[in-house]
Write an enzyme that holds these catalytic residues in place. Structure first.
Site, short mmCIF file in Angstrom:
data_model
loop_
_atom_site.label_atom_id
_atom_site.label_comp_id
_atom_site.label_asym_id
_atom_site.label_seq_id
_atom_site.Cartn_x
_atom_site.Cartn_y
_atom_site.Cartn_z
N LYS A 118 32.30 40.57 27.96
CA LYS A 118 31.16 40.59 29.62
C LYS A 118 31.55 41.23 30.57
O LYS A 118 32.41 40.32 31.51
CB LYS A 118 31.10 39.61 29.34
CG LYS A 118 29.58 38.79 29.57
CD LYS A 118 29.05 40.04 31.04
CE LYS A 118 29.02 39.17 32.10
NZ LYS A 118 28.62 39.52 33.16
N GLU A 141 42.63 34.92 36.05
CA GLU A 141 43.63 35.49 37.68
C GLU A 141 42.05 35.41 38.63
O GLU A 141 41.26 35.31 37.86
CB GLU A 141 43.52 36.94 37.09
CG GLU A 141 44.87 37.40 36.24
CD GLU A 141 44.82 38.56 35.56
OE1 GLU A 141 44.45 39.94 36.35
OE2 GLU A 141 45.84 39.42 34.92
N CYS A 188 42.14 41.67 44.91
CA CYS A 188 42.11 40.11 44.72
C CYS A 188 43.00 39.72 45.90
O CYS A 188 43.58 38.89 46.06
CB CYS A 188 41.94 39.60 43.74
SG CYS A 188 43.03 40.03 43.04
N GLU A 219 38.00 32.36 50.94
CA GLU A 219 38.50 34.02 50.31
C GLU A 219 37.32 34.69 50.66
O GLU A 219 36.11 34.54 50.89
CB GLU A 219 38.66 34.48 49.15
CG GLU A 219 38.69 35.48 48.73
CD GLU A 219 38.32 35.95 46.99
OE1 GLU A 219 37.77 35.52 46.55
OE2 GLU A 219 39.58 36.38 45.88
#
Ligand code: NAD
Ligand code: 6OH
Length: 489
Positions: A181, A257, A291, A393
């Protein structure tokens, strides 16, 4: 000249392209134009994809040899290289990233991922123990690895093909079948990879693509499907949490992750020029949408002003522009929605009392880019770890710089986070470099570099940054189930 028609992207199930229940528009973050129409998979398409994957495992693919799979992976890598320009164009169309970056990082790594895991799986041995019991009985224990089964692969939009193939390559190397996906914001290259899979001779049902969104769409249908044997996911921590809930009734394994709030620690004995160059890359690469990007920079006090002004100078020199312009260093954010989130942090920084060293707004790039998701590279000082700017973040081209006085303080500040993905340490004292890197509560700690990868090494995060590690033999662990055989001798 007639404009190029945006492609229509279909789902891919059991070796065939199929329509979805509806379609949605993928908008270019460069100028707001339509870049693709995408077929959204409904529950029926996800069911068909999972069933096709299960059937493939029960067929010849389920008995394929390691050597045959390694050869297939190498063929896929060759075909990616044969269609390199086309894949680069698709990645750029979805993300708006500079062409040079798509070439050197994203697409190059996609081919590399397949070759690396062909090598890893071809050289993997069996774990065995010669057992000697106190009563004199002896036995040979050895573990044979079997595929995990039908693996759901869910990936984000920032490094679309790189992150997809980082999971698909080891999954196929280990003999699994996958239902992927891709992100709704970057659906193109997963679709192109379907064509490559067919051309390479990957059996029908081994690689399936279901397009769509998360909740109430393909992402949720897939992760809550009773027919999947595990989920490998890269994306936001809150999405990881939703996926854990979705798989919990059937206790399926997950490999996650997730996000980061990564620190760089710069000591006064660093090579300043190299440190500024390294920090520039680690803060601004891919418009800060990696990231691993640094959003917190701790600098030893005597060089604080030098690092702030050096990094600000580099930030001002970044060239925002169209992906195809060879001078472009920095693309837009992925979408106007994401820009809204990043801008809310610009406001928050001011509320929290930050000094804006550079940036802090939306750039003026001319009428043709006015509808794009452009944002200024931004640096702040004057904040510390108690401020949300240093705790949450942001996932944009931003960093806050904070001075420190001692090595212990630097370690404490860098580790003061709920995340724990990556860190970098800048010093010419290698003993200190090892010490500080080893003290980082982070999955990856670089010394005098950043994002230098060896695909055999473990990759993942502590805390909110993830569950498990992928890379080399760590990937083989996740994508296989062992059966231990014990033979009395
Ligand atoms: P996201 O979590 O919003 O989306 C990732 C994928 O999950 C997309 O395909 C999305 O459609 C799907 N999804 C969303 N909700 C879902 C649900 N409830 N069930 C199933 N699937 C669902 O992340 P994003 O915005 O695409 O990417 C940015 C985030 O990804 C950042 O937080 C970044 O740190 C993280 N990221 C982490 C790594 C890493 O290696 N640790 C790498 C890249 C990105
Ligand atoms: C996150 O945005 C980057 C992840 C990178 C990798 O997983 C990799 O293998 O380089």
């Amino acid at each position: 000249m007639s404009p190029i028609q945006p492609p229509e992207l279909l789902c891919f199930v059991d070796g065939r392209f199929v329509s979805g229940r509806a379609s949605f528009n993928k908008i270019s973050p460069v100028d707001g134009s339509l870049s693709a129409t995408v077929h959204e998979a409904g529950q029926d398409t996800v069911d068909a994809a999972v069933l096709a994957a299960r059937r493939a495992l029960q067929g010849a693919w389920g008995n394929s040899s390691v050597n045959a799979r390694a050869q297939l992976l190498r063929r896929i890598a060759d075909l990616i290289e044969d269609r390199f320009d086309e894949i680069v164009a698709a990645e750029i169309r979805d993300t708006g990233k500079p062409e040079s970056l798509a070439r050197e990082l994203d697409v190059a790594r996609a081919a590399m991922n397949f070759r690396a895991f062909a090598d890893v799986v071809a050289s993997a041995g069996l774990e065995s123990f010669l057992t000697e019991r106190p009563d004199g009985r002896r036995a040979l224990n050895y573990a044979v690895s079997k595929p995990l089964g039908v693996v759901a692969v869910i990936v984000p939009w920032n490094l679309p093909l790189l992150l997809l193939t980082w999971k698909v390559a080891p999954a196929l190397a280990c003999g699994n079948a996958v239902v992927v996906k891709p992100s709704e914001e970057a659906p193109s290259t997963a679709t192109l990879l379907a064509e490559i899979m067919s051309e390479a001779g990957v059996p029908d049902g081994v690689y399936n693509v279901v397009h769509g969104f998360g909740p109430g769409s393909a992402g949720e249908y897939l992760t809550s499907h009773p027919g999947i044997d595990g989920v490998t996911f890269t994306g936001e921590t809150s999405t990881g949490s939703a996926i854990m809930r979705a798989v919990s009734p059937r206790v399926r394994p997950v490999s996650f992750e997730l996000g980061g709030k990564n620190a760089a620690v710069v000591f006064a004995d660093a090579d300043l020029e190299a440190a500024v160059a390294g920090l520039t890359r680690s803060v601004f690469l891919n418009t800060g949408q990696v990231c691993l990007c640094t959003e917190r920079v701790y600098v030893e006090r005597p060089i604080f002003d030098d690092i702030v002004s050096g990094l600000a100078q580099q930030a001002r020199a970044l060239k925002l522009g169209r992906p195809s312009d060879p001078d472009t260093t920095t693309g837009p954010l992925i979408s106007l929605g994401h820009r809204q989130k990043v801008r809310s942090y610009f406001d928050l920084a001011i509320e929290e009392g930050a000094d804006v060293v550079v940036g802090g707004g939306v750039p003026e790039l001319g009428a043709d880019l006015a509808r794009g998701a452009w944002i200024e590279p931004t640096l702040w000082t004057g904040l510390d770890n108690k401020h949300r700017i240093l705790r949450e973040e942001i996932f944009g081209p931003v960093a806050a710089l904070v001075p420190f006085d001692t090595q212990e303080e630097a370690i404490r500040l860098a580790n003061d986070t709920d995340y724990g993905l990556a860190a970098s340490v800048w010093t010419q004292n290698l003993e200190r470099g090892h010490q500080v890197a080893q003290a980082m509560r982070a999955g990856m700690a670089w010394v005098n570099t950043w994002y230098l990868r060896d695909l055999r090494s473990p990759f993942g995060g502590f805390g909110l940054s993830g569950i498990g590690r992928e890379g080399g033999k760590h990937s083989l662990h996740f994508y296989t189930e062992p059966t231990n055989v014990c033979v009395q001798l």
